[in-house]
Write a protein that holds these residues in place. Structure first.
Motif, PDB file in Angstrom:
ATOM      1  N   GLU A 148       2.484   1.616   3.411  1.00  0.00           N
ATOM      2  CA  GLU A 148       3.642   0.744   3.630  1.00  0.00           C
ATOM      3  C   GLU A 148       4.853   1.234   2.856  1.00  0.00           C
ATOM      4  OE1 GLU A 148       2.174  -3.676   4.675  1.00  0.00           O
ATOM      5  OE2 GLU A 148       1.516  -2.975   2.725  1.00  0.00           O
ATOM      6  N   ARG A 186       0.174   1.715  12.900  1.00  0.00           N
ATOM      7  CA  ARG A 186      -0.475   1.851  11.593  1.00  0.00           C
ATOM      8  C   ARG A 186      -1.336   3.107  11.486  1.00  0.00           C
ATOM      9  NH1 ARG A 186      -1.682  -2.791   8.752  1.00  0.00           N
ATOM     10  NH2 ARG A 186      -3.899  -2.461   9.001  1.00  0.00           N
ATOM     11  N   ALA A 221      -0.714   5.847   8.626  1.00  0.00           N
ATOM     12  CA  ALA A 221      -1.792   6.191   7.692  1.00  0.00           C
ATOM     13  C   ALA A 221      -2.036   7.696   7.691  1.00  0.00           C
ATOM     14  CB  ALA A 221      -3.066   5.439   8.068  1.00  0.00           C
ATOM     15  N   SER A 279       0.829  -1.201   0.000  1.00  0.00           N
ATOM     16  CA  SER A 279       0.000   0.000   0.000  1.00  0.00           C
ATOM     17  C   SER A 279       0.867   1.256   0.000  1.00  0.00           C
ATOM     18  CB  SER A 279      -0.890   0.005   1.237  1.00  0.00           C
ATOM     19  OG  SER A 279      -0.104   0.205   2.385  1.00  0.00           O
ATOM     20  N   GLU A 317      -4.361   3.072   2.136  1.00  0.00           N
ATOM     21  CA  GLU A 317      -4.329   1.611   2.064  1.00  0.00           C
ATOM     22  C   GLU A 317      -4.400   1.088   0.628  1.00  0.00           C
ATOM     23  OE1 GLU A 317      -3.416  -0.062   4.543  1.00  0.00           O
ATOM     24  OE2 GLU A 317      -3.496   1.732   5.798  1.00  0.00           O
TER      25      GLU A 317
END
Lengths: 532, 354
Positions: A368, A388, A392, A365, A410
């Motif tokens: 990531e 996370r 994000a 994603s 994501e």
């Protein structure tokens, strides 16, 4: 005015007979993109047709359909007015169609002759006979090639000639060339143009796929402009100009180069290379005795035809490749003992040329990918886990700041367009490169909107006082961004200049290996001065 | 439900069905009715509590072996040597169990057994990662061949230091009863190892999806070039991944020696490693999916054994079935891919028509 009229007259007389190749309503879909949508075009004998468009406009795809590498989802292909089903390159060749791919399809370990006859002879092969035929063919077109030489020993420009000979050997009547000048020096490119004209003059047709306006005006009789898989213009080159073409190509006028940069000669030197030599993958010196300084708040542009040591230079600085000799320091700190990760930690950002291979994990994603270089260390950790939520949020803020087109943090990177992928890398590297950012071909394959955005980001980082190394094979980019310009040729720095000292003609000659004395014999002293 | 997720479940379901049909058709050559055989198979595994519990007994080491393949697979590494890591774990568990006997209380003794076996399997596995990192050797070959070395080491000890007191068979004495893994239900062989295996599957999932180590494992697996440029030392990833895989396989050794056999027998469970690979493939290398795939394989094993005893159908039909299922699962990946592309194209065409 007169030659124009003549040309138009010639063209109109040709349209009486049926064209050599005609496409009717060809549509090609890839899984997630429309590559070509209702494309109809025709090519006549004796005509040089340029297929112009930005990367991803569908130029190569439509020609790969003609060559049988891809199959159209709908539409017809007619050769000499007869509908044909082209299922494979073999079918295409039987119809007199040959295509030279952007990445050559040669066997490096085989000789020139063996490559040329590959697939065209059977049984016991009389090599001597074929050597002779290849030699004759080469002489006929004025190519200086040893038929017995191994392809791997030949420079790219000559390899391209081998590809051309292969097509001629198969008696091609239509030669499709995909970005043929991308790998050539300016002089080689001129030779190629001459060949193209000559080949067409003999009644054959040439399709020239390119995104370079200048070439198009030089070589083509007719120009078809593609954008987003659709034909947006079909014009005779005599009746158009570069500005009109660029409008057709991108849908708007090209943005002007950014304003003249202020050169900061008194600023603190940040990146220093002293006599650096680096071996390439094959053990030869890819970079030879390079010395230069990049100051705080300065952009040093590295110009050169690709494959002349740019990659070795970038990789040596970011720690991917070790030095054969010399030293590199950043902010007075010797980089030699530092590994890649330590160099990232002290503030070196790197936007690699091949973003999908070196810069991103396509299946992961956006979020990531944003932490690719900072997963070690406490920055993103909550207890022992990756935080996370915070990652994000950070990604979302970057999506906004860089106006990246993506559904959210994501979403998978592979779903995004190349321009948005590059923006993501730039966003990440700008953050991690607090002192130095290396941009290797930062806008390759991007549309003009994205190019503009990346350029603005680069200049903004420079204005924050970072030191920036910008490698590019596009002269316009070098001129648009650099404060000073270094030219690389065969691993050596040909000279380092203030931007105002150079013109694109001069830099073109330097890139082709001419020394500055040969170009500008009156000012050798000045060169030495600026190289220091 | 997401269309591609639905495809995944559908394709695995059909792969299993096709596997059952294809292997069933082989029964026709034996003059047996496959439908009867499968009814017998299904009824035999639920005929009593003991047999039903056996499914989970068999599934326990299969979960761990599946994880031992799946974890390195996420880093694009092939651990073909789970069998060897399993033997080393079993050997170590046995040696420690026999050495401790009843000298210390059961709980600390069991902890010692588990730690020793996990560590031994892990070290055995990390050797593969080490030579891969240091010499760029092929982990596929090294892990595969290390299995034979592990087997030989086990045989050596079963003929010497660990051989039973009567010196008749290549096996150990029975362990002290206090070192047996406690059973969950009376009258069955189902032991706590099953619960542990499920927990470990969850732990592996958490490591992969929620920790920075797991993140790097996946990065190395998906794009080693980008990983290297990002400063990830893939060598360390190789070593730690193989250590974890070896640990998991080594723990499968404990569940078998201390949970089921209560001794070590030469050459037992010789196909565990291979089945682990199949289970990992069936589950698409998803740690949670592995739990279910392992239970399916466990049920087939138990059913096959019972069916063989009752009807004269060779139990090897189950292995053929496992093989077919695996082949169909692998094929289904390609089918799914082309379905996916066609769906995307259709959607495009529709959007163009509008």
């Amino acid at each position: 005015m007169r030659p124009t009229l003549l040309k138009d007259l010639k063209m109109s007389s040709r349209t009486m007979v049926s064209p050599y190749l005609e496409l009717r309503n060809v549509t090609k879909l890839f899984a997630k993109v429309v590559a070509n949508k209702h494309v109809s075009l025709s090519i006549h004998g004796g005509e040089v047709l340029a297929l112009l468009g930005e990367n991803g406009a569908g130029k190569s795809t439509i020609m790969k359909i003609v060559y049988g590498l891809y199959h159209a989802d709908s539409g017809e292909i007619l050769i000499n007015g007869v509908e044909q089903k082209i299922k494979s390159p073999k079918d295409a060749m039987a119809l007199g169609i040959s295509m030279i791919q952007q990445h050559f399809s040669l066997v490096p370990a085989h000789s020139v002759t063996e490559n040329i006859i590959l697939g065209n002879v059977e049984g016991r092969i009389d090599l001597k006979h074929y050597h002779e035929r290849v030699r004759e063919l080469a002489t006929e077109y004025g190519f200086d090639i040893d038929p017995a030489a191994l392809v791997r020993d030949l420079p790219v420009g000559v390899q391209q000639k081998v590809e051309i000979l292969k097509a001629l050997f198969q008696k091609a009547r239509l030669l499709i060339m995909d970005e043929p000048t991308a790998v050539l020096t300016p002089k080689e490119a001129i030779n190629l143009m001459e060949f193209v004209r000559r080949f067409a003059a003999a009644g054959n047709s040439v399709v020239f796929i390119t995104h370079k306006l200048k070439e198009v005006m030089e070589v083509a009789d007719r120009i078809i402009v593609m954008r987003n898989g659709v034909i947006h213009g079909d014009v005779l080159s005599a009746n158009t100009n570069e500005s009109e073409l660029s409008t057709l190509m991108i849908g708007r006028e090209m943005p002007p180069f950014s304003e003249e940069m202020i050169v900061s000669s008194s600023a603190k030197p940040m990146l220093r290379l002293d006599d650096v030599s680096v071996r390439d993958t094959h053990g030869a010196y890819g970079l030879k005795n390079a010395s230069f300084v990049v100051r705080k708040g300065e952009i040093l542009g590295i110009a050169g035809v690709s494959g002349n040591g740019q990659q070795e230079l970038c990789e040596a600085i970011c720690g991917f490749r070790s030095l054969a000799s010399g030293a590199i320091s950043l902010d007075n700190r010797d980089l030699a003992p530092l590994g890649i990760r330590e160099r990232i930690d002290i503030g070196i950002g790197y936007v690699p040329a091949d973003r999908q291979r070196d810069g991103l994990v396509m299946e992961m994603s956006l979020a990531e990918n944003m932490v690719l270089k900072s997963s070690y260390g406490p920055k993103w950790k909550k207890w022992r886990f990756l935080d996370r939520t915070r990652i994000a949020e950070y990604t979302r803020s970057k999506i906004r700041a860089y106006s990246i087109k993506a559904p959210g943090p994501e979403a998978a990177v592979k779903e995004m367009s190349g321009g948005n992928q590059q923006k993501l890398i730039v966003a990440r590297e700008v953050d991690s490169g607090t002192k130095l950012i290396i941009f290797d071909q930062p806008t390759r394959g991007l549309d003009l909107g994205a190019i503009d955005y990346v350029h603005k980001s680069i200049i903004a980082e420079r204005n924050k006082g970072k030191c920036i190394l910008c490698v590019s094979t596009e002269l316009s980019e070098i001129f648009a961004l650099s404060d000073r310009i270094a030219v690389l040729y065969k691993g050596s720095i040909q000279g380092i200049f203030q931007k105002s000292e150079l013109t694109s003609e001069k830099i073109g000659l330097l890139m082709a290996g001419y020394s500055i004395d040969a170009i500008n014999p009156s000012a050798p002293e000045k060169l030495k001065e600026s190289a220091q | 439900m997401n269309a591609s997720l639905r495809d995944l479940f559908l394709s695995i379901f059909f792969a299993v069905v096709f596997g059952i049909v294809a292997s069933g058709s082989l029964l026709l050559f034996l003059g047996k009715n496959p439908v009867d055989a499968y009814i017998l198979l299904a009824s035999s595994i639920v005929r009593d509590g003991y047999t039903f519990a056996e499914i989970f007994v068999k599934a326990t080491p299969l979960i761990l072996a599946g994880l031992a393949f799946a974890l390195p697979y996420k880093a694009s590494l092939f651990n073909i040597g789970a069998q060897g890591q399993f033997y080393i774990g079993a050997l170590t568990a046995s040696a420690v169990s026999l050495a401790l006997g009843e000298s210390i209380p059961a709980l600390p003794a069991l902890v010692l057994v588990v730690v020793a076996a996990g560590l031994a399997g892990g070290l055995w596995g990390s050797f593969i990662g080490f030579v891969k990192a240091r010499f760029n050797s092929n982990e596929f070959l090294i892990s595969m061949m290390s299995t034979y070395v592990a087997l030989a080491v086990m045989n050596y000890f079963l003929r010497t230091a660990l051989m039973e007191t009567k010196h008749e068979y290549p096996q150990t004495d029975s362990f002290a009863a206090s070192l047996w893994l406690p059973t969950l239900f009376d009258g069955t062989r189902l032991h706590v190892g099953f619960i542990a295996a499920i927990l470990l599957a969850i732990v592996v999932w958490v490591i992969l999806q929620r920790t920075d180590l797991g993140y790097r494992i996946r990065v190395v697996g998906l794009n080693p070039h980008a990983a290297r440029l990002a400063g990830v030392e893939s060598g360390r990833i190789y070593i730690s991944t193989f250590f974890l895989a070896g640990t998991l396989a080594g723990l499968a050794g404990v569940t078998e020696t201390n949970g089921v056999q209560h001794m070590l027998v030469q050459g037992f469970n010789p196909t565990l490693g291979a089945e682990g690979i199949g289970i990992a493939i069936l589950a698409n290398a998803n740690p949670i999916g592995i739990i279910f795939a392992a239970i399916l394989f466990g049920a087939l094993k138990v059913g096959g054994t019972v069916m063989g005893q009752m009807s004269g159908i060779p139990a090897s039909i189950i292995e053929i079935m496992e093989g077919f299922v695996m082949v169909f699962v692998i094929l289904s990946h390609f089918v799914r891919n082309s379905v996916e592309i066609r769906r995307a194209k259709l959607a495009l065409q529709r959007s163009m028509a509008v």
